[in-house]
Design a protein around this motif. Structure first.
Motif, PDB file in Angstrom:
ATOM      1  N   PRO A 139       0.852  -0.991   0.126  1.00 29.90           N
ATOM      2  CA  PRO A 139      -0.060  -0.221  -0.106  1.00 29.90           C
ATOM      3  C   PRO A 139       1.168   0.786   0.362  1.00 29.90           C
ATOM      4  O   PRO A 139       0.383   2.325  -0.445  1.00 29.90           O
ATOM      5  CB  PRO A 139      -0.941   0.197   1.418  1.00 29.90           C
ATOM      6  N   GLY A 193      -8.032   5.026  -1.120  1.00 32.18           N
ATOM      7  CA  GLY A 193      -7.853   4.808  -0.441  1.00 32.18           C
ATOM      8  C   GLY A 193      -8.510   3.073  -0.365  1.00 32.18           C
ATOM      9  O   GLY A 193      -8.101   2.190  -0.539  1.00 32.18           O
ATOM     10  N   PRO A 194      -8.466   2.327   1.366  1.00 34.06           N
ATOM     11  CA  PRO A 194      -9.316   0.814   0.670  1.00 34.06           C
ATOM     12  C   PRO A 194      -9.566   0.156   0.045  1.00 34.06           C
ATOM     13  O   PRO A 194     -11.150   0.844  -0.705  1.00 34.06           O
ATOM     14  CB  PRO A 194      -9.192   0.694   2.189  1.00 34.06           C
ATOM     15  N   ALA A 231      -1.726  -9.627   3.482  1.00 33.49           N
ATOM     16  CA  ALA A 231      -2.089  -8.539   3.862  1.00 33.49           C
ATOM     17  C   ALA A 231      -4.046  -8.604   3.786  1.00 33.49           C
ATOM     18  O   ALA A 231      -4.158  -9.375   3.185  1.00 33.49           O
ATOM     19  CB  ALA A 231      -1.890  -7.143   2.640  1.00 33.49           C
ATOM     20  N   ASP A 232      -4.187  -7.918   4.470  1.00 35.80           N
ATOM     21  CA  ASP A 232      -5.124  -8.349   4.907  1.00 35.80           C
ATOM     22  C   ASP A 232      -6.556  -7.337   4.625  1.00 35.80           C
ATOM     23  O   ASP A 232      -7.658  -8.045   4.384  1.00 35.80           O
ATOM     24  CB  ASP A 232      -6.203  -7.770   6.498  1.00 35.80           C
ATOM     25  N   ALA A 233      -6.209  -6.058   3.983  1.00 40.01           N
ATOM     26  CA  ALA A 233      -7.180  -5.494   2.722  1.00 40.01           C
ATOM     27  C   ALA A 233      -6.327  -5.398   1.570  1.00 40.01           C
ATOM     28  O   ALA A 233      -4.933  -5.239   1.990  1.00 40.01           O
ATOM     29  CB  ALA A 233      -8.030  -4.909   3.298  1.00 40.01           C
ATOM     30  N   GLY A 234      -6.735  -4.856   0.418  1.00 38.88           N
ATOM     31  CA  GLY A 234      -6.219  -4.078  -0.949  1.00 38.88           C
ATOM     32  C   GLY A 234      -6.818  -2.332  -0.121  1.00 38.88           C
ATOM     33  O   GLY A 234      -7.210  -1.906   0.263  1.00 38.88           O
ATOM     34  N   GLN A 235      -5.326  -1.843  -0.945  1.00 38.36           N
ATOM     35  CA  GLN A 235      -5.637  -0.761  -1.778  1.00 38.36           C
ATOM     36  C   GLN A 235      -5.550  -0.182  -3.005  1.00 38.36           C
ATOM     37  O   GLN A 235      -5.514  -0.566  -4.232  1.00 38.36           O
ATOM     38  CB  GLN A 235      -3.974  -0.420  -1.362  1.00 38.36           C
ATOM     39  N   THR A 285      -6.455  -1.250  -8.486  1.00 38.56           N
ATOM     40  CA  THR A 285      -5.714  -2.177  -6.996  1.00 38.56           C
ATOM     41  C   THR A 285      -5.096  -3.484  -6.684  1.00 38.56           C
ATOM     42  O   THR A 285      -5.100  -4.278  -7.537  1.00 38.56           O
ATOM     43  CB  THR A 285      -7.900  -2.384  -6.946  1.00 38.56           C
ATOM     44  N   ARG A 287      -3.673  -5.869  -3.971  1.00 39.29           N
ATOM     45  CA  ARG A 287      -3.428  -6.187  -2.007  1.00 39.29           C
ATOM     46  C   ARG A 287      -2.222  -7.795  -1.959  1.00 39.29           C
ATOM     47  O   ARG A 287      -2.451  -8.536  -2.901  1.00 39.29           O
ATOM     48  CB  ARG A 287      -4.212  -7.034  -1.766  1.00 39.29           C
TER      49      ARG A 287
END
Length: 597
Positions: free
Chosen positions: A67, A136-137, A119-123, A113, A115
């Motif tokens: 990110p 942003g996420p 990582a727990d989430a993408g950006q 986009t 990830r």
């Protein structure tokens, strides 16, 4: 009007740079695919709309982008592939310049986009014409998705140069096929305007070759795998009879990167020079591997061109291995001797002027000395060595099918042009003139090589005015050129003197020959013009010295020619690239006559 020097705004500079990297939708697809492969992706999906002009989406399951690096990924000259100028001496990745994403962002709307796997989430980040719109996420599986929309929306002049949707779709398809041939362990998928047009799952190379090129290429190609020191050449090259009218199925990879290179093209062209029909182009998928330090990939922004540090060694390695692989393509490299069965005799000679009696071959496999000696002896009315008189007329020359050599045994002639033979598979049809021409040509080449190249001294040495660079080449390559029959020396700053030429070429334009050879040596580090012209003369001699159509042959003569073909290099085509024989299996013949249906 005075024009003062000023610095361009970054947006303008980026748009100029984008013109070198992003020429059309296919260009950005190539760059995005290379990024995915560098990220270790094992599955990549490409989606386009309106040929990629409206929208291109590339999604992969690679390592993803951290990110904190997402903004930097769109900055000019930002890359994870190299850190210093020294790294350019050994680039192992497909991408490294840090220009592609920044170029796309300056002439289109881009959304990335990503990830990483840990990582727990993408950006996600969105950029329009080089300006950031959002960051942003975002929900996303491990990997990266790059979406490029409205290509050249802010440079309408560039957009006008794009072709029709169908043409742009075709270019995207070709880019994906090229890259897919370099990575058999990666699955690729292409969807164009909502329709799946290409699916290439990871798997066996032969399966992908059949999908990208054709099943016929797989069946009619030769596998190559040669190593010399740190060089390795492997892949597949189509037989000369499997050629195309256009050079649209030629794929060459250097360390996994598809390239177009004049030196490589010359080496491959020379390997096919006397086996390919005029105006035809070979088909191949070849892979050259060498240490990264042995090749400079930083030649052009598109990275299609490379420069080899030892160009001569690479050229000779490619040419030598392909030439040898093609020469070994023949009905059988070492046919076993076949013993005669009792009662097997040759048919009566239909031309009484040659021999009123038939000669039975005691070995069936052909006359000692081959077809050439057999014809000469029968022209003189002499029995071939080791043969006996036969007063009992014709008999079948073919033993049991299990004993048949690759081209089988002759059954007869068709209109004095073709030899019909039977082998274990079915029917063999041989163009007797083309086959004999190749046999004669290869013998002449061997004789020339064994005796070295005879040279003819010029009565009056020829002084040529040349460019200084050509004179330098003449001085450096004098010894190598003398080996192939051209003796010259430098006689001034920009002049050379030709003293001897190959004897076969003494009647030609010596000045033109010398200039062409020096030009080749300057550009490619080597020249095959001498050998090429000598071989052209030998081919003419072989053509005129070969058996002509409407010449009636005995079965013994036909069988001797078949055996010679089985021992001759490049026997599958004549000197002009035409096929010398074809085989039709019993299954093919049964299908023609609807047997078993």
């Amino acid at each position: 009007m005075d024009r003062r020097i000023h610095e361009l705004r970054s947006l303008v500079a980026n748009q100029i740079a984008a013109g070198e990297v992003v020429e059309r939708p296919a260009s950005l697809v190539k760059e995005l695919l290379e990024n995915s492969l560098d990220a270790g992706a094992r599955n990549i999906r490409v989606t386009t709309e309106q040929g990629g002009v409206k929208r291109v989406v590339v999604r992969d399951n690679g390592s993803g982008i951290h990110p904190d690096d997402l903004r930097l990924a769109l900055a000019p000259h930002a890359t994870s592939k190299i850190t210093s100028a020294d790294d350019l001496l050994g680039v192992a990745s497909l991408g490294f310049r840090g220009e592609a994403l920044a170029s796309m962002a300056s002439v289109a709307r881009v959304r990335i986009t990503s990830r990483p796997a840990d990582a727990d989430a993408g950006q996600a980040i969105e950029v329009e014409g080089g300006l950031e719109r959002s960051f942003g996420p975002a929900a996303h599986p491990p990997g990266t998705t790059v979406e490029v929309t409205d290509l050249f929306f802010n440079t309408p002049a560039r957009r006008k140069f794009l072709k029709t949707e169908r043409t742009e779709q075709s270019h995207v398809d070709q880019v994906l096929r090229r890259i897919a041939l370099g990575h058999f362990d990666v699955g690729f998928e292409l969807l164009q305007s909502g329709r799946a047009t290409l699916a290439l799952p990871a798997g066996r190379p032969e399966e992908r070759l059949a999908r990208v090129l054709s099943p016929e290429f797989v069946a009619r190609s030769v596998a190559v795998d040669e190593v010399r020191g740190e060089l390795r050449l492997h892949g597949w090259v189509g037989l000369p009879t499997h050629s195309r009218s256009q050079a649209d199925q030629q794929y060459f990879f250097v360390n996994g990167r598809v390239v177009r290179d004049k030196l490589v093209a010359h080496a491959i062209r020379q390997a096919f020079r006397d086996v390919l029909f005029h105006g035809r182009h070979p088909v191949f998928a070849l892979y050259l591997q060498l240490p990264p330090g042995g090749v400079d990939v930083n030649v052009h922004p598109t990275k299609h061109e490379v420069r080899f540090r030892d160009a001569r060694a690479v050229h000779d390695f490619i040419f030598g291995n392909l030439n040898r692989a093609l020469r070994l393509v023949r009905p059988d490299s070492a046919p076993p001797p076949v013993a005669a069965e009792p009662g097997v005799r040759a048919a009566a000679d239909p031309t009484p002027r040659q021999n009123p009696l038939a000669w039975a071959d005691a070995r069936v496999s052909g006359a000692p000395g081959g077809f050439v000696e057999l014809v000469a002896r029968q022209d003189r009315g002499e029995p071939p060595a080791g043969w006996v008189r036969d007063r009992h007329g014709p008999a079948s020359p073919a033993p049991g099918s299990a004993d048949l050599p690759p081209l089988g045994f002759a059954l007869g002639q068709l209109h004095g042009v073709y030899i019909l033979a039977q082998n274990a598979d079915g029917l063999v049809v041989v163009d007797m003139h083309a086959a004999h021409e190749r046999v004669t040509y290869e013998r002449l080449k061997a004789q020339l090589a064994e005796a070295s190249v005879p040279r003819q001294r010029l009565l009056v040495p020829l002084v040529l005015d040349v460019a200084e660079a050509d004179a330098d080449v003449a001085e450096e390559a004098a010894e190598a050129l003398a080996v192939v029959g051209l003796v010259l020396d430098r006689s001034g700053l920009s002049s050379v003197t030709v003293r001897e030429v190959p004897a076969l070429l003494s009647g030609g334009d010596v000045g033109e020959l010398a200039r062409d050879v020096l030009a080749d040596c300057r550009e490619l580090g080597t020249s095959d013009r001498l050998a090429e012209r000598q071989e052209r003369l030998l081919a003419t001699m072989a053509c005129h010295g070969s058996v002509r159509a409407n010449r009636a042959l005995t079965l013994a003569e036909m069988n001797a020619l078949l055996r010679d073909m089985e021992r001759t290099d490049n026997a599958g085509q004549c000197n002009h690239g035409r096929p010398t024989y074809l085989v039709r299996s019993m299954a093919d013949l049964d299908a023609l006559f609807l047997r078993g249906q």
